[in-house]
Scaffold this motif. Structure first.
Motif, mmCIF file in Angstrom:
data_model
loop_
_atom_site.group_PDB
_atom_site.id
_atom_site.type_symbol
_atom_site.label_atom_id
_atom_site.label_comp_id
_atom_site.label_asym_id
_atom_site.label_seq_id
_atom_site.Cartn_x
_atom_site.Cartn_y
_atom_site.Cartn_z
ATOM 1 N N ALA A 40 -53.637 -7.413 9.051
ATOM 2 C CA ALA A 40 -53.280 -8.177 7.550
ATOM 3 C C ALA A 40 -54.614 -8.315 6.954
ATOM 4 O O ALA A 40 -54.378 -8.126 5.397
ATOM 5 N N THR A 41 -55.819 -8.477 7.568
ATOM 6 C CA THR A 41 -56.958 -8.460 6.787
ATOM 7 C C THR A 41 -57.335 -7.266 5.953
ATOM 8 O O THR A 41 -57.751 -7.384 4.958
ATOM 9 N N ALA A 42 -56.989 -6.041 6.370
ATOM 10 C CA ALA A 42 -57.142 -4.753 5.572
ATOM 11 C C ALA A 42 -56.184 -4.717 4.587
ATOM 12 O O ALA A 42 -56.547 -4.260 3.633
ATOM 13 N N LEU A 43 -54.940 -5.116 4.669
ATOM 14 C CA LEU A 43 -54.050 -5.321 3.577
ATOM 15 C C LEU A 43 -54.650 -6.298 2.422
ATOM 16 O O LEU A 43 -54.713 -5.740 1.247
ATOM 17 N N LEU A 60 -53.727 -15.010 -2.884
ATOM 18 C CA LEU A 60 -53.676 -14.601 -1.430
ATOM 19 C C LEU A 60 -53.738 -15.511 -0.281
ATOM 20 O O LEU A 60 -54.871 -16.099 -0.249
ATOM 21 N N THR A 61 -52.898 -15.404 0.693
ATOM 22 C CA THR A 61 -52.943 -16.204 1.858
ATOM 23 C C THR A 61 -52.993 -15.294 2.959
ATOM 24 O O THR A 61 -51.939 -14.635 3.166
ATOM 25 N N LEU A 62 -54.032 -15.403 3.841
ATOM 26 C CA LEU A 62 -54.151 -14.590 5.170
ATOM 27 C C LEU A 62 -53.659 -15.421 6.321
ATOM 28 O O LEU A 62 -54.295 -16.531 6.408
ATOM 29 N N GLY A 63 -52.716 -15.158 6.975
ATOM 30 C CA GLY A 63 -52.280 -15.866 7.850
ATOM 31 C C GLY A 63 -52.588 -14.974 9.264
ATOM 32 O O GLY A 63 -53.408 -13.745 8.974
ATOM 33 N N TYR A 64 -52.284 -15.234 10.383
ATOM 34 C CA TYR A 64 -52.481 -14.464 11.522
ATOM 35 C C TYR A 64 -52.143 -12.927 11.604
ATOM 36 O O TYR A 64 -53.066 -11.891 11.798
ATOM 37 N N ASN A 65 -50.823 -13.016 11.229
ATOM 38 C CA ASN A 65 -50.457 -11.468 11.017
ATOM 39 C C ASN A 65 -49.458 -11.551 9.896
ATOM 40 O O ASN A 65 -48.544 -10.591 9.764
ATOM 41 N N THR A 66 -49.700 -12.112 8.611
ATOM 42 C CA THR A 66 -49.003 -12.360 7.574
ATOM 43 C C THR A 66 -50.027 -12.217 6.316
ATOM 44 O O THR A 66 -51.199 -12.637 6.463
ATOM 45 N N VAL A 67 -49.659 -11.844 5.143
ATOM 46 C CA VAL A 67 -50.250 -11.770 3.984
ATOM 47 C C VAL A 67 -49.451 -12.351 2.945
ATOM 48 O O VAL A 67 -48.217 -11.724 2.759
ATOM 49 N N THR A 68 -49.332 -13.219 2.237
ATOM 50 C CA THR A 68 -48.767 -13.924 1.257
ATOM 51 C C THR A 68 -49.300 -13.831 -0.016
ATOM 52 O O THR A 68 -50.645 -14.261 -0.251
ATOM 53 N N ALA A 93 -46.338 -0.601 -3.352
ATOM 54 C CA ALA A 93 -46.415 0.800 -3.067
ATOM 55 C C ALA A 93 -47.568 1.103 -2.027
ATOM 56 O O ALA A 93 -47.459 1.985 -1.327
ATOM 57 N N LEU A 94 -48.435 0.187 -1.738
ATOM 58 C CA LEU A 94 -49.453 0.327 -0.973
ATOM 59 C C LEU A 94 -49.200 -0.285 0.540
ATOM 60 O O LEU A 94 -49.809 0.122 1.569
ATOM 61 N N ALA A 95 -48.165 -1.172 0.426
ATOM 62 C CA ALA A 95 -47.994 -1.928 1.679
ATOM 63 C C ALA A 95 -47.568 -0.898 2.964
ATOM 64 O O ALA A 95 -47.813 -1.078 4.105
ATOM 65 N N PRO A 96 -46.644 0.186 2.701
ATOM 66 C CA PRO A 96 -46.333 0.959 3.657
ATOM 67 C C PRO A 96 -47.522 1.559 4.516
ATOM 68 O O PRO A 96 -47.528 1.823 5.661
ATOM 69 N N ALA A 97 -48.664 1.855 3.784
ATOM 70 C CA ALA A 97 -49.834 2.486 4.529
ATOM 71 C C ALA A 97 -50.398 1.564 5.335
ATOM 72 O O ALA A 97 -51.135 2.225 6.387
ATOM 73 N N HIS A 98 -49.989 0.369 5.335
ATOM 74 C CA HIS A 98 -50.399 -0.791 6.147
ATOM 75 C C HIS A 98 -49.608 -1.178 7.346
ATOM 76 O O HIS A 98 -49.546 -2.028 8.040
ATOM 77 N N ASP A 99 -48.393 -0.340 7.079
ATOM 78 C CA ASP A 99 -47.053 -0.763 8.093
ATOM 79 C C ASP A 99 -46.641 -2.106 7.795
ATOM 80 O O ASP A 99 -46.369 -2.635 8.771
ATOM 81 N N ALA A 100 -46.972 -2.604 6.696
ATOM 82 C CA ALA A 100 -46.428 -3.974 6.240
ATOM 83 C C ALA A 100 -44.782 -4.246 6.097
ATOM 84 O O ALA A 100 -44.226 -3.061 5.323
#
Length: 101
Positions: A40-43, A60-68, A93-100
């Motif tokens: 999530a941090t990398a995203l 942007l909000t970073l959660g444990y395993n979420t990004v809003t 478009a970039l989210a799949p590279a992070h498996d989001a």
């Protein structure tokens, strides 16, 4: 350069092309789920790079395993514009590279 706010109809049409994104008040946004906090941090870092390129920034909000992500255009009276959808499309478009998801 003046940026024009989009109509509700235009917003709806553009949202149809961005799975998972929605209108919340005067903003468009989405929450992504990732495998871990580090992922999530990398995203978040990747999104921040895109925002710098576009000179258009979201909340942007970073959660444990979420990004809003939540965005609107301040210079258009804090309304939704094409700039917001440009950013959303880049993030989508970039989210799949992070498996989001």
């Amino acid at each position: 350069m003046t940026v024009e706010a989009l109509s509700q109809e235009e917003i709806g049409e553009r949202l149809a092309g961005l799975p998972g994104w929605s209108l919340d008040g005067d903003r468009i946004g989405r929450t992504f789920r990732l495998a871990s906090h580090l992922a999530a941090t990398a995203l978040v870092v990747h999104i921040a790079q895109v925002q710098e390129e576009l000179n258009h920034h979201s909340d942007l909000t970073l959660g444990y395993n979420t990004v809003t992500l939540s965005v609107h255009t301040h210079s258009a009276g804090s309304r939704v514009t094409a700039k917001d959808f440009d950013l959303a499309a880049r993030v989508q478009a970039l989210a799949p590279a992070h498996d989001a998801k």
